[in-house]
Design a protein around this motif. Structure first.
Motif, mmCIF file in Angstrom:
data_model
loop_
_atom_site.group_PDB
_atom_site.id
_atom_site.type_symbol
_atom_site.label_atom_id
_atom_site.label_comp_id
_atom_site.label_asym_id
_atom_site.label_seq_id
_atom_site.Cartn_x
_atom_site.Cartn_y
_atom_site.Cartn_z
ATOM 1 N N UNK A 63 0.837 -1.202 0.000
ATOM 2 C CA UNK A 63 0.000 0.000 0.000
ATOM 3 C C UNK A 63 0.868 1.246 0.000
ATOM 4 N N UNK A 64 0.297 2.331 -0.531
ATOM 5 C CA UNK A 64 0.960 3.625 -0.496
ATOM 6 C C UNK A 64 0.460 4.389 0.719
ATOM 7 N N UNK A 65 1.393 4.924 1.486
ATOM 8 C CA UNK A 65 1.072 5.749 2.642
ATOM 9 C C UNK A 65 1.622 7.140 2.377
ATOM 10 N N UNK A 66 0.961 8.139 2.936
ATOM 11 C CA UNK A 66 1.358 9.528 2.712
ATOM 12 C C UNK A 66 1.493 10.220 4.058
ATOM 13 N N UNK A 67 2.521 11.049 4.187
ATOM 14 C CA UNK A 67 2.770 11.711 5.467
ATOM 15 C C UNK A 67 3.438 13.060 5.258
#
Length: 126
Positions: A63-67
């Motif tokens: 999965x792609x996570x964004x922060x």
């Protein structure tokens, strides 16, 4: 070229700024107060990543996570991937770890960025 700011962009950026953890698309969509198209959310997230407001983390779960990176420099609005990311296998949280990483490369190599990922159990779940 200056980009136009929309309410959708502001809503997503506010959620990311208020989150202490990296969020994937589903987590972000659950926090949105209004219904937003899946493609619109990804388009906004990718634009923020390109503009250096956030960074994209590809987890060991695919999965792609964004922060909003905790190592960001507010003065130059840049972010650095040169830190580790951690995903808890029990609770699922993904977070940036505030540890500087130095990698020794062979002579003649120059690094630009580093994106390390660790999975295991967080301090609350272990």
């Amino acid at each position: 070229m200056k980009r136009r700011k929309t309410k959708s962009q502001e809503a997503i950026l506010t959620i990311l700024k208020n989150s202490k953890l990296a969020l994937n698309h589903d987590m972000l969509q659950a926090k949105l107060k209004s219904k937003m198209d899946r493609a619109t959310i990804y388009r906004i997230l990718n634009r923020f990543s390109e503009d250096g407001l956030i960074h994209k983390i590809i987890g060991d779960d695919g999965k792609q996570y964004f922060a909003i990176c905790i190592n960001c420099g507010e003065q130059n609005k840049s972010h650095s991937h040169n830190h580790l990311h951690f995903r808890c296998l029990k609770c699922g949280k993904v977070e940036c770890l505030n540890n500087d990483i130095e990698i020794s490369l062979p002579k003649g190599y120059t690094s630009k960025t580093f994106n390390g990922f660790i999975s295991g159990y967080c301090n609350h779940c272990s």
